[in-house]
Design an enzyme around this catalytic site. Sequence first.
Site: not given
Ligand code: AMP
Length: 285
Positions: A36-37, A61
């Site tokens: 996803g990232h 946060q």
């Molecule tokens: P985080 O590291 O969890 O703060 O996420 C960083 C970015 O990755 C944020 O914009 C999240 O929305 C995005 N993100 C996390 N999980 C997914 C996923 N499964 N699909 C798409 N983007 C994601």
Amino acid sequence: MEVIEKTDLMQQKAEELRLAGKVLGFVPTMGFFHEGHLELMRVARKHCDVVIISLFVNPMQFGPKEDLAAYPRDLQGDLAKAQQAGVDIAFVPAVDQMYPKGFESRVSVEKVTKHLCGLSRPTHFDGVTTVVAKLFNITKPHLAVFGQKDYQQLAVISRMVKDLNMDLQILGVPTYREPDGLAMSSRNSYLNSEERKSALCLKKSMDLAQDRVAKGETRAAAIKKAIEELIGSYPHTQIDYVSLSDPVTLDDVDTLTGETLLALAVRVGKTRLIDNCILGKGEKR
Ligand code: AMP
């Protein structure tokens, strides 16, 4: 790929790149990368000349009882994956770079933060908007890419950018999923094998709601009740919220008249998982 740890060096580099006419794309993250990232980085790569990511587990946060210390980390693995995804610069600040002694400012979005995750995490979004505003000032992007998986975060940041006339574009990318439908999340690594099975209840709930709506159901309460029953049938689950709301304001809806956000937060064991989809016309999942 260049790794930058200091805020002033990052800011200077971003300014130089801008002056050289480069279009800068930015993906803020807390690390422990999954597909996803990496998808967000690939999208930024497609749209921009230079892709910058930040890797920063933002203490502001996390609530006092949340998983800050336990949050999964793998800096070396993350840097290798980011390089593979075509990232040019990884900004990796220590906490005292972002919050030096004397720091006392806060960016706060009033209403859209009060729904959904804001109810059980009352200080969370102030932490997000404050750090993201700072990161925008440090990395100076033309485009910043976020996941729709964190739908409320995307709505809050879009609001902040609009309200504060921040001079950049925000792009939301659809949720990247495991083959069985579980939304990818760094927190999935907390799940044991039984919990991993129960975690599917979020995707199954969205499928059920899509199906009900396709068959003509418009009563939010009826859809919620069906979802609550479904989730209740999975072991180790506890609902935080099941919400049907306006996709922009996140205000609750009683009757579905157009596109409606279905957002879910469920504790599976000790792990809190979130997911969402748009119900109704032009639906995205
Ligand atoms: P985080 O590291 O969890 O703060 O996420 C960083 C970015 O990755 C944020 O914009 C999240 O929305 C995005 N993100 C996390 N999980 C997914 C996923 N499964 N699909 C798409 N983007 C994601």
